[in-house]
Each structure stands twice: as C-alpha cells, then as structure tokens.
Scaffold this motif. Sequence first.
Motif, PDB file in Angstrom:
ATOM      1  N   CYS A 185      -9.512  99.091  57.182  1.00  0.00           N
ATOM      2  CA  CYS A 185      -8.121  98.892  57.584  1.00  0.00           C
ATOM      3  C   CYS A 185      -7.980  99.232  59.066  1.00  0.00           C
ATOM      4  CB  CYS A 185      -7.211  99.774  56.738  1.00  0.00           C
ATOM      5  SG  CYS A 185      -5.473  99.693  57.203  1.00  0.00           S
ATOM      6  N   ALA A 186      -7.275  98.365  59.807  1.00  0.00           N
ATOM      7  CA  ALA A 186      -7.116  98.557  61.240  1.00  0.00           C
ATOM      8  C   ALA A 186      -6.182  99.718  61.566  1.00  0.00           C
ATOM      9  CB  ALA A 186      -6.584  97.275  61.880  1.00  0.00           C
ATOM     10  N   ILE A 187      -5.296 100.088  60.654  1.00  0.00           N
ATOM     11  CA  ILE A 187      -4.332 101.153  60.936  1.00  0.00           C
ATOM     12  C   ILE A 187      -4.775 102.484  60.336  1.00  0.00           C
ATOM     13  CG2 ILE A 187      -1.957 101.911  60.570  1.00  0.00           C
ATOM     14  CD1 ILE A 187      -1.124  98.995  60.643  1.00  0.00           C
ATOM     15  N   SER A 188      -5.026 102.493  59.031  1.00  0.00           N
ATOM     16  CA  SER A 188      -5.342 103.759  58.375  1.00  0.00           C
ATOM     17  C   SER A 188      -6.819 104.103  58.409  1.00  0.00           C
ATOM     18  CB  SER A 188      -4.867 103.734  56.921  1.00  0.00           C
ATOM     19  OG  SER A 188      -5.604 102.776  56.180  1.00  0.00           O
ATOM     20  N   GLY A 189      -7.686 103.115  58.640  1.00  0.00           N
ATOM     21  CA  GLY A 189      -9.116 103.368  58.667  1.00  0.00           C
ATOM     22  C   GLY A 189      -9.757 103.439  57.299  1.00  0.00           C
ATOM     23  N   LYS A 190      -9.021 103.030  56.253  1.00  0.00           N
ATOM     24  CA  LYS A 190      -9.581 103.048  54.903  1.00  0.00           C
ATOM     25  C   LYS A 190     -10.765 102.099  54.826  1.00  0.00           C
ATOM     26  CE  LYS A 190      -5.732 104.115  51.901  1.00  0.00           C
ATOM     27  NZ  LYS A 190      -4.934 103.654  50.782  1.00  0.00           N
ATOM     28  N   GLY A 191     -11.816 102.537  54.166  1.00  0.00           N
ATOM     29  CA  GLY A 191     -13.002 101.717  53.980  1.00  0.00           C
ATOM     30  C   GLY A 191     -13.490 101.808  52.553  1.00  0.00           C
ATOM     31  N   PRO A 192     -14.623 101.187  52.258  1.00  0.00           N
ATOM     32  CA  PRO A 192     -15.156 101.224  50.900  1.00  0.00           C
ATOM     33  C   PRO A 192     -15.595 102.628  50.491  1.00  0.00           C
ATOM     34  CG  PRO A 192     -16.238  99.523  52.201  1.00  0.00           C
ATOM     35  CD  PRO A 192     -15.415 100.327  53.137  1.00  0.00           C
ATOM     36  N   MET A 193     -15.428 102.913  49.197  1.00  0.00           N
ATOM     37  CA  MET A 193     -15.910 104.153  48.616  1.00  0.00           C
ATOM     38  C   MET A 193     -16.934 103.791  47.547  1.00  0.00           C
ATOM     39  SD  MET A 193     -12.349 106.221  48.166  1.00  0.00           S
ATOM     40  CE  MET A 193     -13.155 107.643  47.468  1.00  0.00           C
ATOM     41  N   VAL A 194     -17.761 104.738  47.167  1.00  0.00           N
ATOM     42  CA  VAL A 194     -18.759 104.480  46.133  1.00  0.00           C
ATOM     43  C   VAL A 194     -18.458 105.329  44.914  1.00  0.00           C
ATOM     44  CG1 VAL A 194     -20.595 103.766  47.676  1.00  0.00           C
ATOM     45  CG2 VAL A 194     -20.348 106.164  47.108  1.00  0.00           C
ATOM     46  N   GLY A 195     -18.863 104.805  43.759  1.00  0.00           N
ATOM     47  CA  GLY A 195     -18.662 105.510  42.508  1.00  0.00           C
ATOM     48  C   GLY A 195     -19.570 104.928  41.455  1.00  0.00           C
ATOM     49  N   ASN A 196     -19.199 105.118  40.216  1.00  0.00           N
ATOM     50  CA  ASN A 196     -20.016 104.651  39.107  1.00  0.00           C
ATOM     51  C   ASN A 196     -19.215 103.757  38.178  1.00  0.00           C
ATOM     52  OD1 ASN A 196     -22.528 106.068  39.514  1.00  0.00           O
ATOM     53  ND2 ASN A 196     -21.406 107.935  39.019  1.00  0.00           N
ATOM     54  N   ASN A 197     -19.871 102.692  37.675  1.00  0.00           N
ATOM     55  CA  ASN A 197     -19.391 102.006  36.476  1.00  0.00           C
ATOM     56  C   ASN A 197     -19.874 102.844  35.310  1.00  0.00           C
ATOM     57  OD1 ASN A 197     -18.162  99.648  37.493  1.00  0.00           O
ATOM     58  ND2 ASN A 197     -20.171  98.720  37.793  1.00  0.00           N
ATOM     59  N   VAL A 198     -18.997 103.157  34.383  1.00  0.00           N
ATOM     60  CA  VAL A 198     -19.386 103.968  33.232  1.00  0.00           C
ATOM     61  C   VAL A 198     -19.123 103.144  31.979  1.00  0.00           C
ATOM     62  CG1 VAL A 198     -19.050 106.137  32.007  1.00  0.00           C
ATOM     63  CG2 VAL A 198     -18.773 106.060  34.472  1.00  0.00           C
ATOM     64  N   SER A 199     -20.184 102.850  31.240  1.00  0.00           N
ATOM     65  CA  SER A 199     -20.053 102.073  30.020  1.00  0.00           C
ATOM     66  C   SER A 199     -19.608 102.975  28.872  1.00  0.00           C
ATOM     67  CB  SER A 199     -21.381 101.399  29.675  1.00  0.00           C
ATOM     68  OG  SER A 199     -22.312 102.369  29.251  1.00  0.00           O
ATOM     69  N   HIS A 200     -19.356 102.349  27.738  1.00  0.00           N
ATOM     70  CA  HIS A 200     -18.943 103.108  26.556  1.00  0.00           C
ATOM     71  C   HIS A 200     -20.048 104.075  26.114  1.00  0.00           C
ATOM     72  CE1 HIS A 200     -16.508 103.892  23.046  1.00  0.00           C
ATOM     73  NE2 HIS A 200     -17.544 103.662  22.248  1.00  0.00           N
ATOM     74  N   ALA A 201     -21.296 103.686  26.391  1.00  0.00           N
ATOM     75  CA  ALA A 201     -22.433 104.550  26.045  1.00  0.00           C
ATOM     76  C   ALA A 201     -22.749 105.556  27.154  1.00  0.00           C
ATOM     77  CB  ALA A 201     -23.660 103.701  25.765  1.00  0.00           C
ATOM     78  N   LYS A 202     -21.850 105.675  28.132  1.00  0.00           N
ATOM     79  CA  LYS A 202     -21.969 106.606  29.258  1.00  0.00           C
ATOM     80  C   LYS A 202     -23.138 106.277  30.186  1.00  0.00           C
ATOM     81  CE  LYS A 202     -18.649 109.617  28.166  1.00  0.00           C
ATOM     82  NZ  LYS A 202     -17.853 108.886  27.193  1.00  0.00           N
ATOM     83  N   ASN A 203     -23.579 105.006  30.187  1.00  0.00           N
ATOM     84  CA  ASN A 203     -24.570 104.591  31.181  1.00  0.00           C
ATOM     85  C   ASN A 203     -23.854 104.434  32.513  1.00  0.00           C
ATOM     86  OD1 ASN A 203     -26.480 104.391  29.143  1.00  0.00           O
ATOM     87  ND2 ASN A 203     -26.005 102.244  28.766  1.00  0.00           N
ATOM     88  N   ARG A 204     -24.481 104.928  33.564  1.00  0.00           N
ATOM     89  CA  ARG A 204     -23.834 104.888  34.877  1.00  0.00           C
ATOM     90  C   ARG A 204     -24.630 104.016  35.832  1.00  0.00           C
ATOM     91  NH1 ARG A 204     -22.104 109.536  32.590  1.00  0.00           N
ATOM     92  NH2 ARG A 204     -20.069 110.294  33.252  1.00  0.00           N
ATOM     93  N   THR A 205     -23.927 103.086  36.485  1.00  0.00           N
ATOM     94  CA  THR A 205     -24.519 102.265  37.535  1.00  0.00           C
ATOM     95  C   THR A 205     -23.596 102.334  38.739  1.00  0.00           C
ATOM     96  OG1 THR A 205     -23.439 100.288  36.683  1.00  0.00           O
ATOM     97  CG2 THR A 205     -25.701 100.695  35.960  1.00  0.00           C
ATOM     98  N   LYS A 206     -24.173 102.234  39.920  1.00  0.00           N
ATOM     99  CA  LYS A 206     -23.398 102.359  41.145  1.00  0.00           C
ATOM    100  C   LYS A 206     -22.475 101.166  41.340  1.00  0.00           C
ATOM    101  CE  LYS A 206     -24.452 106.100  43.391  1.00  0.00           C
ATOM    102  NZ  LYS A 206     -23.423 107.096  43.619  1.00  0.00           N
ATOM    103  N   ARG A 207     -21.318 101.396  41.933  1.00  0.00           N
ATOM    104  CA  ARG A 207     -20.383 100.346  42.290  1.00  0.00           C
ATOM    105  C   ARG A 207     -19.640 100.740  43.551  1.00  0.00           C
ATOM    106  NH1 ARG A 207     -14.755  99.870  39.405  1.00  0.00           N
ATOM    107  NH2 ARG A 207     -14.457  98.975  41.444  1.00  0.00           N
ATOM    108  N   ARG A 208     -18.945  99.771  44.144  1.00  0.00           N
ATOM    109  CA  ARG A 208     -18.149 100.028  45.348  1.00  0.00           C
ATOM    110  C   ARG A 208     -16.679  99.797  45.044  1.00  0.00           C
ATOM    111  NH1 ARG A 208     -20.007  96.683  50.296  1.00  0.00           N
ATOM    112  NH2 ARG A 208     -18.748  98.194  51.401  1.00  0.00           N
TER     113      ARG A 208
END
Length: 62
Positions: free
Chosen positions: A5-28
């Motif tokens: 964002c040109a004003i606030s400077g917000k950018g992408p963050m990273v986290g996890n996709n969490v499935s019902h079986a609690k498998n975690r994969t990276k996402r943005r």
Amino acid sequence: MSRRCAISGKGPMVGNNVSHAKNRTKRRFVPNLRTVRVTLEDGTTQKIRISAKELRTLKKHS
C-alpha cells in the motif's frame, strides 16, 4: 510492482493453511489493493495502489 500500500505500507504476511486433519502448509495473506486516481494539491492526478481500508479512510476524511 510490489504488493504494498502506498499510504499505510501494508504488505503480504505469511501464515499457514490448516486442514481439518491439522496439516499445515505455508500461505500468503496479501492486502486487498485497489488502483485509484488521486488529485494532488497542484491539480495533477496520479494513480496509486492503496489498500481497501485506506480507501475507506480517505473517503471518510474527504
């Protein structure tokens, strides 16, 4: 062009996709960017990419 964002400077963050079986994969988490034309003080217009939240803030204060 960066996803920032040109004003606030917000950018992408990273986290996890969490499935019902609690498998975690990276996402943005990317900000909701909009391209808008803004009129500057000298009368010229310029295109900037701002987040939807900042767009709401600009409309509120103008």
